[in-house]
Design an enzyme around this catalytic site. Sequence first.
Site, short mmCIF file in Angstrom:
data_model
loop_
_atom_site.label_atom_id
_atom_site.label_comp_id
_atom_site.label_asym_id
_atom_site.label_seq_id
_atom_site.Cartn_x
_atom_site.Cartn_y
_atom_site.Cartn_z
N LYS A 145 0.88 -1.19 0.00
CA LYS A 145 0.00 0.00 0.00
C LYS A 145 0.91 1.23 0.00
O LYS A 145 1.46 1.61 1.03
CB LYS A 145 -0.88 -0.03 1.25
CG LYS A 145 -2.23 0.59 1.10
CD LYS A 145 -2.32 2.07 1.04
CE LYS A 145 -1.93 2.90 2.22
NZ LYS A 145 -1.70 4.32 1.81
N GLU A 191 9.19 1.27 11.00
CA GLU A 191 10.26 2.25 10.75
C GLU A 191 9.59 3.61 10.85
O GLU A 191 8.85 4.00 9.94
CB GLU A 191 10.85 2.05 9.35
CG GLU A 191 11.54 0.73 9.13
CD GLU A 191 12.87 0.64 9.85
OE1 GLU A 191 13.46 1.68 10.16
OE2 GLU A 191 13.31 -0.49 10.11
N CYS A 233 13.41 10.79 7.30
CA CYS A 233 13.24 10.33 8.67
C CYS A 233 14.52 10.52 9.47
O CYS A 233 14.48 10.83 10.65
CB CYS A 233 12.84 8.87 8.67
SG CYS A 233 13.96 7.85 7.71
N GLU A 255 8.90 16.20 15.15
CA GLU A 255 9.42 15.97 13.80
C GLU A 255 8.69 16.90 12.82
O GLU A 255 7.47 16.85 12.73
CB GLU A 255 9.20 14.51 13.39
CG GLU A 255 9.85 14.19 12.06
CD GLU A 255 9.57 12.76 11.60
OE1 GLU A 255 8.43 12.29 11.76
OE2 GLU A 255 10.52 12.13 11.09
P1 NAD Z 1 2.13 8.45 7.64
O1 NAD Z 1 2.27 7.70 8.90
O2 NAD Z 1 1.13 9.53 7.55
O3 NAD Z 1 1.79 7.46 6.43
C1 NAD Z 1 2.61 6.36 6.13
C2 NAD Z 1 1.76 5.32 5.43
O4 NAD Z 1 0.78 4.84 6.35
C3 NAD Z 1 0.98 5.84 4.22
O5 NAD Z 1 0.94 4.85 3.22
C4 NAD Z 1 -0.40 6.08 4.79
O6 NAD Z 1 -1.44 6.00 3.83
C5 NAD Z 1 -0.51 4.94 5.78
N1 NAD Z 1 -1.48 5.18 6.85
C6 NAD Z 1 -1.89 6.35 7.37
N2 NAD Z 1 -2.84 6.13 8.32
C7 NAD Z 1 -3.02 4.80 8.39
C8 NAD Z 1 -3.85 3.96 9.17
N3 NAD Z 1 -4.71 4.44 10.07
N4 NAD Z 1 -3.75 2.62 8.99
C9 NAD Z 1 -2.88 2.09 8.10
N5 NAD Z 1 -2.09 2.84 7.31
C10 NAD Z 1 -2.14 4.18 7.46
O7 NAD Z 1 3.59 9.00 7.28
P2 NAD Z 1 4.01 9.86 6.03
O8 NAD Z 1 3.60 11.27 6.28
O9 NAD Z 1 3.61 9.19 4.78
O10 NAD Z 1 5.61 9.75 6.10
C11 NAD Z 1 6.38 10.54 6.92
C12 NAD Z 1 6.80 9.76 8.14
O11 NAD Z 1 7.50 8.58 7.75
C13 NAD Z 1 7.78 10.54 9.00
O12 NAD Z 1 7.42 10.41 10.34
C14 NAD Z 1 9.10 9.85 8.73
O13 NAD Z 1 10.04 9.99 9.75
C15 NAD Z 1 8.69 8.44 8.52
N6 NAD Z 1 9.70 7.68 7.80
C16 NAD Z 1 10.46 6.77 8.49
C17 NAD Z 1 11.47 6.07 7.83
C18 NAD Z 1 12.34 5.08 8.56
O14 NAD Z 1 12.97 4.27 7.90
N7 NAD Z 1 12.39 5.10 9.89
C19 NAD Z 1 11.69 6.28 6.48
C20 NAD Z 1 10.89 7.21 5.80
C21 NAD Z 1 9.89 7.89 6.47
#
Ligand code: NAD
Length: 497
Positions: free
Chosen positions: A190, A266, A301, A400
């Site tokens: 997804k 992650e 991240c 963040e």
């Molecule tokens: P997000 O948590 O909003 O979304 C991530 C994914 O989760 C998306 O595909 C989204 O559609 C899905 N999602 C959202 N709500 C959900 C729910 N209730 N149930 C299931 N899936 C759901 O994050 P984002 O804004 O897309 O990405 C930014 C974040 O990702 C930052 O916090 C960043 O630090 C983190 N990140 C971490 C790493 C790592 O390796 N640690 C790498 C890249 C990004």
Amino acid sequence: MSSASSDWQARAKALRPRSGMFVDGRFGAAASGATFDCISPIDGRVLAQVAAGDAADIDAAVASARAAFGRGDWSRATPKHRKQVLLRFAELLRANREELALTETLDMGKPISDSLAVDVPSTANCIQWYAEAIDKIYDEVAPTGPGALALVMREPLGVVGAIVPWNFPMIMAAWKLGPILAAGNSIVLKPSEKSPLTALRMAELAVEAGLPPGVFNVVPGFGHTAGKALALHMDVDGIGFTGSTATGKLIMGYAAQSNLKRVSLECGGKSPNIVMADYRDVERAARAAAYAIFFNQGEMCSAGSRLLVHESLKDAMLEQIAKVGRELAPGDPLDPATKLGAIVDAQQMQRVLGYIDAGREDGARLAFGGSQVRRDSGGNFVEPTVFDGVQRGMRIAREEIFGPVLATITFRDEEEALAIANDTSYGLAAAVWTRDLNTAHRMARAIRAGMVYVNCYDADDITVPFGGFRQSGIGRDKSLHAFDKFTELKTTWIELS
Ligand code: NAD
């Protein structure tokens, strides 16, 4: 506009991205017929109307993945065969580099030069690395003594859901796909609703490379519908999640409410980049500090979002960082000379601008940048921004931001630097700049983070694990350790007479 830039503009107009769900080796509409607009952050134009998958589509994708797993043409294929298919997949990613890079840039706003030089090559390299690993991993015989033979073997989990964010859409997907597919699992991916396009093309290329239909499915859609349904699904054996800590906590809850599926997370970070008083190459440290927070528009991240600098070096560091900041003025992402692109969407841009306001309100001094720029483009652009005089309790020091905003905090000695560094709920990355080997080792041990860089920032290789302590997540991407998340250990104990 340069000729290289207009060339990419022309290609962008001609691009027809895939926009259906990819289930069982075919593109199709969502069961409900619903779509959502995929909007480019560069200029606000609609790139595609993408299938908006929901619970019914997740059901169909999981059923296809389960059937493929049961069929065994991937899950029980020889490691040599899986290796050959994944190597072909890596080659096809490389062969389609320009199309994939263009799609990535249009979809999430990063500079085309980065998509070409970083995102596509790293994605292909990741798939290739796991392909090459498959037939070099041995299982174990436990040292039980002469009366028994105990085999400890890895088996694929079965059907794995992967939920990924938008900041590096292809690379984040590849970090899941590599170990998940190499281990013999089926996957339902997804992608983020903010950047769904390249995942769809990747799945198509994987099937072209010889991956059996149903092994790799992509259901684009929203988190609270498609993502939630995947994480709650009773026939999904594991979830590999990358995204925010808040969503990561929901994913753990969904696993607990459903079938106790394996969860790896992650999540976010607020990483300290610490410059000690003895580090004298200020220009080098400042350049690295600037790239640590401005690269990829700060949507990283592991971004070095907290600059912890010894009070004696602060002014010199900020002067040099501002110099690099000026070189990194946001530009047209389709211009190959551009180094800083667009923020992924208007909502994220408002979030970043909101934190810039919060920094001012909380009493920090805006030292550089701070504004939205290139408004006429119709896209979302924010200048590299640096705050000075930041205190540990301020929002810009604790939360963040996920944008090009640096919080500078000074310290007087090592003890204070470590106390500030560890004063966070996160623990993803950190860096220490020092000439003293003892200081480097002492501090690397004392910092609670999954990755500590010494005299560099964000050094990266597929051979090393990536992931965090504390609320930055559970488990590790990359390296052979990633197999731990997507395999089960089975002991077979044979009594010998
Ligand atoms: P997000 O948590 O909003 O979304 C991530 C994914 O989760 C998306 O595909 C989204 O559609 C899905 N999602 C959202 N709500 C959900 C729910 N209730 N149930 C299931 N899936 C759901 O994050 P984002 O804004 O897309 O990405 C930014 C974040 O990702 C930052 O916090 C960043 O630090 C983190 N990140 C971490 C790493 C790592 O390796 N640690 C790498 C890249 C990004």
